[in-house]
Design a protein around this motif. Structure first.
Motif, PDB file in Angstrom:
ATOM      1  N   TYR A 210       0.809  -1.218   0.000  1.00  0.00           N
ATOM      2  CA  TYR A 210       0.000   0.000   0.000  1.00  0.00           C
ATOM      3  C   TYR A 210       0.844   1.271   0.000  1.00  0.00           C
ATOM      4  CZ  TYR A 210      -3.239  -3.554   1.698  1.00  0.00           C
ATOM      5  OH  TYR A 210      -3.981  -4.706   1.843  1.00  0.00           O
ATOM      6  N   THR A 211       2.099   1.184  -0.395  1.00  0.00           N
ATOM      7  CA  THR A 211       2.980   2.359  -0.338  1.00  0.00           C
ATOM      8  C   THR A 211       3.264   2.954  -1.715  1.00  0.00           C
ATOM      9  OG1 THR A 211       4.900   0.872  -0.396  1.00  0.00           O
ATOM     10  CG2 THR A 211       4.117   1.591   1.779  1.00  0.00           C
ATOM     11  N   LYS A 212       2.449   2.652  -2.705  1.00  0.00           N
ATOM     12  CA  LYS A 212       2.661   3.233  -4.029  1.00  0.00           C
ATOM     13  C   LYS A 212       2.345   4.732  -3.998  1.00  0.00           C
ATOM     14  CE  LYS A 212       3.639  -0.715  -5.915  1.00  0.00           C
ATOM     15  NZ  LYS A 212       3.505  -1.563  -4.707  1.00  0.00           N
ATOM     16  N   PRO A 213       2.939   5.526  -4.887  1.00  0.00           N
ATOM     17  CA  PRO A 213       2.688   6.976  -4.870  1.00  0.00           C
ATOM     18  C   PRO A 213       1.248   7.307  -5.239  1.00  0.00           C
ATOM     19  CG  PRO A 213       3.986   6.354  -6.796  1.00  0.00           C
ATOM     20  CD  PRO A 213       3.919   5.137  -5.922  1.00  0.00           C
ATOM     21  N   TYR A 214       0.788   8.417  -4.713  1.00  0.00           N
ATOM     22  CA  TYR A 214      -0.579   8.856  -4.977  1.00  0.00           C
ATOM     23  C   TYR A 214      -0.702   9.318  -6.423  1.00  0.00           C
ATOM     24  CZ  TYR A 214      -4.813  11.716  -4.719  1.00  0.00           C
ATOM     25  OH  TYR A 214      -6.051  12.270  -4.943  1.00  0.00           O
ATOM     26  N   PRO A 215      -1.593   8.738  -7.227  1.00  0.00           N
ATOM     27  CA  PRO A 215      -1.672   9.099  -8.658  1.00  0.00           C
ATOM     28  C   PRO A 215      -2.457  10.354  -8.944  1.00  0.00           C
ATOM     29  CG  PRO A 215      -3.224   7.360  -8.171  1.00  0.00           C
ATOM     30  CD  PRO A 215      -2.494   7.631  -6.885  1.00  0.00           C
TER      31      PRO A 215
ATOM     32  N   ALA B 208     -10.224  12.376 -11.736  1.00  0.00           N
ATOM     33  CA  ALA B 208     -10.381  13.137 -12.975  1.00  0.00           C
ATOM     34  C   ALA B 208      -9.078  13.275 -13.745  1.00  0.00           C
ATOM     35  CB  ALA B 208     -10.954  14.521 -12.666  1.00  0.00           C
ATOM     36  N   ALA B 209      -7.920  13.111 -13.063  1.00  0.00           N
ATOM     37  CA  ALA B 209      -6.620  13.215 -13.732  1.00  0.00           C
ATOM     38  C   ALA B 209      -6.165  11.905 -14.342  1.00  0.00           C
ATOM     39  CB  ALA B 209      -5.570  13.724 -12.740  1.00  0.00           C
ATOM     40  N   SER B 210      -6.947  10.873 -14.240  1.00  0.00           N
ATOM     41  CA  SER B 210      -6.572   9.573 -14.792  1.00  0.00           C
ATOM     42  C   SER B 210      -6.622   9.603 -16.317  1.00  0.00           C
ATOM     43  CB  SER B 210      -7.505   8.490 -14.254  1.00  0.00           C
ATOM     44  OG  SER B 210      -7.260   7.242 -14.882  1.00  0.00           O
ATOM     45  N   ARG B 211      -5.894   8.655 -16.937  1.00  0.00           N
ATOM     46  CA  ARG B 211      -5.961   8.548 -18.400  1.00  0.00           C
ATOM     47  C   ARG B 211      -7.320   8.027 -18.865  1.00  0.00           C
ATOM     48  NH1 ARG B 211      -0.467   5.260 -19.380  1.00  0.00           N
ATOM     49  NH2 ARG B 211      -0.991   4.583 -17.249  1.00  0.00           N
TER      50      ARG B 211
ATOM     51  N   ARG C 299      -4.210   2.594  -8.831  1.00  0.00           N
ATOM     52  CA  ARG C 299      -5.522   2.890  -8.273  1.00  0.00           C
ATOM     53  C   ARG C 299      -6.233   1.631  -7.793  1.00  0.00           C
ATOM     54  NH1 ARG C 299      -6.680   8.213  -9.503  1.00  0.00           N
ATOM     55  NH2 ARG C 299      -5.456   9.092 -11.227  1.00  0.00           N
ATOM     56  N   ASN C 300      -5.857   0.489  -8.330  1.00  0.00           N
ATOM     57  CA  ASN C 300      -6.458  -0.786  -7.932  1.00  0.00           C
ATOM     58  C   ASN C 300      -5.429  -1.897  -8.062  1.00  0.00           C
ATOM     59  OD1 ASN C 300      -9.098   0.731  -9.240  1.00  0.00           O
ATOM     60  ND2 ASN C 300      -9.637  -0.581  -7.511  1.00  0.00           N
TER      61      ASN C 300
ATOM     62  N   HIS D 146      -2.108   2.911  -3.190  1.00  0.00           N
ATOM     63  CA  HIS D 146      -1.533   4.169  -2.709  1.00  0.00           C
ATOM     64  C   HIS D 146      -2.128   4.579  -1.369  1.00  0.00           C
ATOM     65  CE1 HIS D 146      -5.222   5.388  -4.904  1.00  0.00           C
ATOM     66  NE2 HIS D 146      -5.292   6.339  -3.983  1.00  0.00           N
ATOM     67  N   PHE D 147      -2.666   3.640  -0.612  1.00  0.00           N
ATOM     68  CA  PHE D 147      -3.382   3.989   0.610  1.00  0.00           C
ATOM     69  C   PHE D 147      -2.466   4.686   1.615  1.00  0.00           C
ATOM     70  CE2 PHE D 147      -4.443   2.651   4.989  1.00  0.00           C
ATOM     71  CZ  PHE D 147      -5.620   3.344   5.145  1.00  0.00           C
ATOM     72  N   LEU D 148      -1.289   4.156   1.889  1.00  0.00           N
ATOM     73  CA  LEU D 148      -0.407   4.745   2.903  1.00  0.00           C
ATOM     74  C   LEU D 148       0.128   6.104   2.473  1.00  0.00           C
ATOM     75  CD1 LEU D 148       1.586   1.629   4.158  1.00  0.00           C
ATOM     76  CD2 LEU D 148      -0.372   2.773   5.216  1.00  0.00           C
ATOM     77  N   SER D 149       0.141   6.377   1.175  1.00  0.00           N
ATOM     78  CA  SER D 149       0.605   7.689   0.709  1.00  0.00           C
ATOM     79  C   SER D 149      -0.380   8.792   1.056  1.00  0.00           C
ATOM     80  CB  SER D 149       0.840   7.659  -0.808  1.00  0.00           C
ATOM     81  OG  SER D 149       1.832   6.716  -1.148  1.00  0.00           O
ATOM     82  N   VAL D 150      -1.666   8.489   1.101  1.00  0.00           N
ATOM     83  CA  VAL D 150      -2.668   9.479   1.489  1.00  0.00           C
ATOM     84  C   VAL D 150      -3.033   9.355   2.964  1.00  0.00           C
ATOM     85  CG1 VAL D 150      -3.599   9.587  -0.846  1.00  0.00           C
ATOM     86  CG2 VAL D 150      -4.582   7.992   0.788  1.00  0.00           C
ATOM     87  N   CYS D 151      -2.794   8.192   3.556  1.00  0.00           N
ATOM     88  CA  CYS D 151      -3.090   8.031   4.986  1.00  0.00           C
ATOM     89  C   CYS D 151      -2.078   8.779   5.850  1.00  0.00           C
ATOM     90  CB  CYS D 151      -3.096   6.549   5.336  1.00  0.00           C
ATOM     91  SG  CYS D 151      -3.353   6.186   7.097  1.00  0.00           S
TER      92      CYS D 151
END
Length: 343
Positions: A56-61, A65-68, A260-261, A157-162
């Protein structure tokens, strides 16, 4: 009845049933889908996590709305694509009917409701297929949102925003002696990040975008396979169905590539959408087949269409026919008694 005048059937319950039953059910489904996704009526389950968990440590994307493949594009595709396909298919079926030499199609009745309302078979089929598709689309949204609310599975990316305070939580950083996480955090206030971002990062399983794409693609592909008639080629319909599958697959790949998933979330979304579409097509709209005008249910042989038949050889062999008549009690021709001759 193909090639003849359409059957007329009077029904005074079709409009009240549509207004007070089907419209109400569709409204309830839409309201429930809105409540699950845009309100906090059903709070998301708070699932614990391990300290320094690399899953869960991936960077926050960034925001959705900013997704491809932003949600607006996904919703537009799953709404417009199947609608246009069904609309064009039903218009072609109405204005270019099946030739008499092809498999006969048993038509439906034209329903007359009151003194002014007439519902022709093409209109009824169009409303039926699009109505069931709309119902299934919101049902898929409900299933996906309910799964996310109940499980509360974190995104990559959960831990990046947590942004948990590992020192206050008593978490020790990984070391050669302890390469893995050492503590499972269940504290409700462990996250110091934005509450809205944290709540959104807990809604990963199943992937809603993947579920909607799989539902739309499965429903449309089954419609194309079961309704369209293409002469002279066996690869047109499979090629069209595979072309429809590609965007759904790409949506799942993008969701995983942007952190994101997880793959498990995307696969669960695909299975959810495909299962709902298959159930509605087979059990609700009955494989997009027309209903008999008299209300009589078709036998399996009638539903398959006209099958080539062969004359029985017994009808061409008088000797065999005579044996059958003798077996059922008729006298055999060779054993008939001769008429008595007067002496």
């Amino acid at each position: 009845m193909a090639g003849g005048r359409p059957h007329l059937k009077r029904s005074f319950s079709i409009i009240p049933c549509f207004v007070f039953v089907e419209s109400v059910l569709l409204g309830i489904v839409i309201l429930l889908a809105y409540r699950l996704e845009f309100t906090d009526t059903f709070p998301v389950h708070t699932q614990g996590f391990f300290c320094y968990d690399s899953t869960y440590t991936k960077p926050y994307p960034g925001p959705e709305a900013a997704s491809r493949v932003p949600p607006a594009l996904t919703y537009a595709l799953v709404t417009a694509g199947p609608t246009l396909t069904i609309l064009l298919g039903e218009l072609a079926r109405a204005y270019f009917p099946t030739p008499p030499s092809a498999v006969p199609v048993i038509g439906e009745s034209t329903i007359v409701s009151g003194a002014c309302c007439r519902f022709s078979p093409p209109l009824r089929r169009l409303v039926r297929f699009l109505g069931v598709y709309s119902f299934g689309l919101f049902t898929t949204t409900i299933f996906a949102n309910a799964g996310q609310v109940v499980t509360g599975n974190p995104t990559p990316h959960f831990l990046s925003v947590c942004r948990p305070n590992y020192t206050a939580l008593g978490c020790l950083p990984p070391s050669p002696d302890r390469p893995g996480p050492d503590r499972f955090v269940t504290d409700q206030g462990a996250c110091a990040g934005s509450p809205s971002l944290v709540a959104a990062a807990r809604r990963a399983f199943p992937c809603k975008d993947a579920a909607l794409c799989a539902y739309a693609v499965t429903y449309t592909a089954m419609y194309v396979t079961l309704v369209f008639r293409v002469k002279g080629s066996r690869l047109v319909k499979p090629s069209l169905c595979l072309a429809l599958l590609c965007p759904a697959f790409l949506v799942g790949v993008v969701r995983v590539a942007e952190y994101r998933n997880h793959w498990s979330d995307v696969l669960a979304g695909f299975l959810t959408g495909a299962a709902i579409a298959t159930f509605l097509v087979t059990c609700v709209v009955h494989n997009f087949q027309s209903r008999p005008p008299s209300g009589r249910r078709l036998s399996p042989w009638e539903d398959l269409g006209q099958v080539p038949t062969m004359d029985s050889p017994l009808e061409k062999n008088p000797r065999s026919a005579g044996r059958i008549r003798h077996r059922h009690g008729s006298p055999h021709p060779s054993r008939r008694t001769a008429p008595a001759v007067a002496t």
